[in-house]
Design an enzyme around this catalytic site. Structure first.
Site, PDB file in Angstrom:
ATOM      1  N   GLN A  31      94.396  49.550  68.377  1.00 39.95           N
ATOM      2  CA  GLN A  31      92.904  50.001  67.871  1.00 39.95           C
ATOM      3  C   GLN A  31      92.221  50.026  69.175  1.00 39.95           C
ATOM      4  O   GLN A  31      91.949  49.100  70.252  1.00 39.95           O
ATOM      5  CB  GLN A  31      92.365  48.576  66.932  1.00 39.95           C
ATOM      6  CG  GLN A  31      90.966  49.218  66.553  1.00 39.95           C
ATOM      7  CD  GLN A  31      90.158  48.375  65.842  1.00 39.95           C
ATOM      8  OE1 GLN A  31      90.026  47.011  66.289  1.00 39.95           O
ATOM      9  NE2 GLN A  31      89.859  48.521  64.504  1.00 39.95           N
ATOM     10  N   TYR A  52      80.013  48.167  66.674  1.00 39.97           N
ATOM     11  CA  TYR A  52      80.421  48.465  67.721  1.00 39.97           C
ATOM     12  C   TYR A  52      79.886  49.976  68.407  1.00 39.97           C
ATOM     13  O   TYR A  52      79.171  50.574  67.473  1.00 39.97           O
ATOM     14  CB  TYR A  52      82.066  48.315  68.237  1.00 39.97           C
ATOM     15  CG  TYR A  52      82.225  46.966  67.836  1.00 39.97           C
ATOM     16  CD1 TYR A  52      81.937  46.085  68.604  1.00 39.97           C
ATOM     17  CD2 TYR A  52      83.066  46.619  66.869  1.00 39.97           C
ATOM     18  CE1 TYR A  52      82.060  44.566  68.462  1.00 39.97           C
ATOM     19  CE2 TYR A  52      83.304  45.012  66.581  1.00 39.97           C
ATOM     20  CZ  TYR A  52      82.869  44.232  67.392  1.00 39.97           C
ATOM     21  OH  TYR A  52      82.973  42.946  67.092  1.00 39.97           O
ATOM     22  N   ARG A  67      88.696  53.981  61.980  1.00 31.28           N
ATOM     23  CA  ARG A  67      88.069  52.736  61.205  1.00 31.28           C
ATOM     24  C   ARG A  67      86.736  52.872  60.926  1.00 31.28           C
ATOM     25  O   ARG A  67      85.937  52.906  61.700  1.00 31.28           O
ATOM     26  CB  ARG A  67      88.448  51.214  61.700  1.00 31.28           C
ATOM     27  CG  ARG A  67      88.222  50.092  60.564  1.00 31.28           C
ATOM     28  CD  ARG A  67      88.790  49.165  61.052  1.00 31.28           C
ATOM     29  NE  ARG A  67      89.471  48.256  59.766  1.00 31.28           N
ATOM     30  CZ  ARG A  67      89.575  46.945  59.677  1.00 31.28           C
ATOM     31  NH1 ARG A  67      88.754  46.166  60.530  1.00 31.28           N
ATOM     32  NH2 ARG A  67      90.086  46.255  58.645  1.00 31.28           N
ATOM     33  N   GLY A  86      94.257  40.901  56.690  1.00 33.46           N
ATOM     34  CA  GLY A  86      94.097  40.464  57.916  1.00 33.46           C
ATOM     35  C   GLY A  86      94.511  38.824  58.086  1.00 33.46           C
ATOM     36  O   GLY A  86      95.612  38.362  58.288  1.00 33.46           O
ATOM     37  N   ARG A  87      93.554  38.084  57.504  1.00 24.88           N
ATOM     38  CA  ARG A  87      93.715  36.424  57.637  1.00 24.88           C
ATOM     39  C   ARG A  87      95.066  36.214  57.219  1.00 24.88           C
ATOM     40  O   ARG A  87      95.749  35.366  57.503  1.00 24.88           O
ATOM     41  CB  ARG A  87      92.709  35.809  57.169  1.00 24.88           C
ATOM     42  CG  ARG A  87      91.493  35.784  58.009  1.00 24.88           C
ATOM     43  CD  ARG A  87      90.060  35.550  57.494  1.00 24.88           C
ATOM     44  NE  ARG A  87      89.620  36.600  56.539  1.00 24.88           N
ATOM     45  CZ  ARG A  87      88.559  36.595  55.687  1.00 24.88           C
ATOM     46  NH1 ARG A  87      87.619  35.686  56.091  1.00 24.88           N
ATOM     47  NH2 ARG A  87      88.133  37.335  54.935  1.00 24.88           N
TER      48      ARG A  87
HETATM   49  C1  LIG Z   1      90.333  36.743  63.598  1.00 27.05           C
HETATM   50  C2  LIG Z   1      89.784  38.024  63.192  1.00 27.05           C
HETATM   51  C3  LIG Z   1      89.603  38.984  64.115  1.00 27.05           C
HETATM   52  C4  LIG Z   1      89.314  40.391  63.836  1.00 27.05           C
HETATM   53  N1  LIG Z   1      89.143  41.175  64.952  1.00 27.05           N
HETATM   54  C5  LIG Z   1      89.055  42.662  64.296  1.00 27.05           C
HETATM   55  C6  LIG Z   1      89.253  43.545  65.367  1.00 27.05           C
HETATM   56  O1  LIG Z   1      89.753  43.374  66.656  1.00 27.05           O
HETATM   57  N2  LIG Z   1      88.937  44.958  64.765  1.00 27.05           N
HETATM   58  C7  LIG Z   1      88.513  45.038  63.581  1.00 27.05           C
HETATM   59  O2  LIG Z   1      88.385  46.209  63.251  1.00 27.05           O
HETATM   60  N3  LIG Z   1      88.597  44.161  62.542  1.00 27.05           N
HETATM   61  C8  LIG Z   1      88.805  42.814  62.848  1.00 27.05           C
HETATM   62  N4  LIG Z   1      88.706  41.939  61.901  1.00 27.05           N
HETATM   63  C9  LIG Z   1      88.349  42.115  60.688  1.00 27.05           C
HETATM   64  C10 LIG Z   1      89.936  42.355  59.837  1.00 27.05           C
HETATM   65  O3  LIG Z   1      90.460  43.441  60.458  1.00 27.05           O
HETATM   66  C11 LIG Z   1      89.593  42.502  58.397  1.00 27.05           C
HETATM   67  O4  LIG Z   1      89.020  43.639  57.954  1.00 27.05           O
HETATM   68  C12 LIG Z   1      89.266  41.079  57.717  1.00 27.05           C
HETATM   69  O5  LIG Z   1      89.863  40.134  58.166  1.00 27.05           O
HETATM   70  C13 LIG Z   1      89.103  41.349  56.354  1.00 27.05           C
HETATM   71  O6  LIG Z   1      90.442  41.312  55.959  1.00 27.05           O
HETATM   72  P1  LIG Z   1      91.176  40.018  55.208  1.00 27.05           P
HETATM   73  O7  LIG Z   1      90.244  39.507  54.246  1.00 27.05           O
HETATM   74  O8  LIG Z   1      92.339  40.175  54.620  1.00 27.05           O
HETATM   75  O9  LIG Z   1      91.115  39.069  56.312  1.00 27.05           O
HETATM   76  C14 LIG Z   1      88.961  40.729  62.332  1.00 27.05           C
HETATM   77  C15 LIG Z   1      89.118  39.679  61.337  1.00 27.05           C
HETATM   78  C16 LIG Z   1      89.490  38.469  61.893  1.00 27.05           C
HETATM   79  C17 LIG Z   1      89.659  37.296  60.539  1.00 27.05           C
END
Ligand SMILES: Cc1cc2nc3c(=O)[nH]c(=O)nc-3n(C[C@H](O)[C@H](O)[C@H](O)COP(=O)(O)O)c2cc1C
Length: 371
Positions: free
Chosen positions: A107, A193, A240, A329-330
């Protein structure tokens, strides 16, 4: 357990072609910043290679956001992809993921105004317009080695020539990504961003060709996509977008229409996928079904969705035909073998929120897989 479960399973776990990549399932590891690059130089390392390889059971991994230039950085210890050392570091990661038969896109981001003077030798961060985001902070580690959240300062507006330079930085970063062995790139066009800052009327007050009309606000995204697709091929490029987020002072009543317009442009440019960031942490507004249908009608490529999905919701949105892949994600942080656990209905481990950003292997590579 619903009686349609087998059908849902077969969708989530069936292979899918994405550009030149044959994905083993429809599960994507969502991009997540973990701030563990080696210092100095924001260089990817062996621990990162191990972390991503542990998660190679995903159909596709999208890496943490990676700055295309020093100017594009806004948080401490996020990796870059603009020096030889960074490219060499990423090779460790792509080799390890490919050895585990995984597929991985990097990314690419430029944070714009979501940054701090400490990344710019004391100067202001750059943005479409000199508008300071309220209630917006970045994580920085000072000379004392202590990490803290700090307010984003007033940015300065980019000159037109500087915008062209950033487009060139994106093109070079895409070339570097291929050199580093990535299967493709994802442009971070969401979450407040730089690309998102150009899209929205609240952060873009420009009166030149980059501001005002919808077409003008989409211009920067279009120029970046045109540059990177010319460099590495449209089928290796995803974007994205985050139509419903409001954090980082980004609530814009026009953004949904702007994003649908952008999606139609991305359709013409034939990018491999659009990835909807539906939630960041707990900011997860419900996406109207109507939006999903409209997106399908203007954009023919693959659609990835992300944001608080579980197996049930993931199966449903695939079965409804409103997405082609689902990113987690998480759940991927604490469950390196998440696809196996989902397939076999195994229990999911909880993540430790204290070890998300920075630090060592604890909370990073030491979450066990099921045996
Ligand atoms: C620790 C953490 C770091 C994240 N960093 C990014 C990132 O670098 N780029 C991005 O587009 N989204 C980032 N996100 C958002 C995740 O890609 C994702 O959209 C979000 O966690 C929701 O999905 P989930 O409910 O399955 O965790 C981040 C989320 C978390 C929890």
């Amino acid at each position: 357990m619903s009686n349609t479960a087998p059908l849902k399973d077969s969708t989530l776990f069936s292979p899918l072609r994405l550009g030149p990549s044959e994905l083993r399932n429809r599960i994507v590891m969502a991009p997540m910043t973990r701030s563990r690059s080696s210092q100095p130089g924001d260089i990817p390392n062996q621990a990162m290679a191990e972390y991503y390889a542990q998660r190679a059971g995903a159909g596709l991994i999208v890496t943490e956001a990676t700055q295309i230039s020093r100017q594009g950085q806004g948080y401490s210890f996020t990796p870059g992809i603009y020096t030889e050392a960074q490219i060499a570091g990423w090779k460790l990661v792509t080799d390890a993921v490919h050895a585990a038969d995984g597929r991985i896109f990097v990314q690419l981001w430029h944070v714009g105004r979501v940054s701090h003077t400490m990344f710019h030798d004391g100067a202001a961060p750059v943005a479409p317009s000199a508008i300071q985001p309220h209630d917006t902070q970045v994580w920085v580690v000072g000379k004392d080695g202590v990490g803290r959240m700090v307010d984003c300062p007033m940015p300065r507006a980019l000159a037109v020539e500087e915008i062209s330079e950033i487009v060139e930085d994106f093109r070079q970063a895409a070339a570097n990504a291929i050199e580093a062995g990535f299967d493709g790139i994802e442009l971070h066009g969401g979450n407040g961003y730089l690309i998102d800052q150009f899209l929205r009327t609240v952060s873009n007050h420009r009166t030149d060709q980059y501001g005002g009309s919808v077409d003008n606000r989409v211009r920067f995204l279009r120029e970046v996509v045109t540059a990177v697709t010319a460099e590495i091929g449209a089928d290796r490029v995803g974007v994205r977008l985050a139509p419903y987020i409001t954090f980082k002072d980004m609530a814009d009543p026009q953004i949904v229409d702007t994003i649908l317009y952008a999606a139609a442009e991305l359709d013409k440019l034939k990018v491999a996928y659009i990835h909807l960031a539906e939630a960041d942490w707990d900011d997860a507004p419900t996406i109207p079904e109507d939006f999903r249908h409209k997106l399908r009608s203007v954009y023919a490529g693959r659609i990835i969705v992300a944001g608080r999905y579980d197996k049930e919701r993931a199966g449903k949105i695939l079965a409804d035909g409103l997405a082609d892949l689902v990113a987690f994600g998480r759940p991927f942080v604490a469950n390196p073998d998440l696809p196996k656990r989902l397939r076999e209905n195994l229990a999911l481990a909880a993540l430790d929120g204290a070890t998300l950003f920075g630090g060592d292997r604890r909370g990073y590579t030491d979450y066990p897989a099921t045996s």
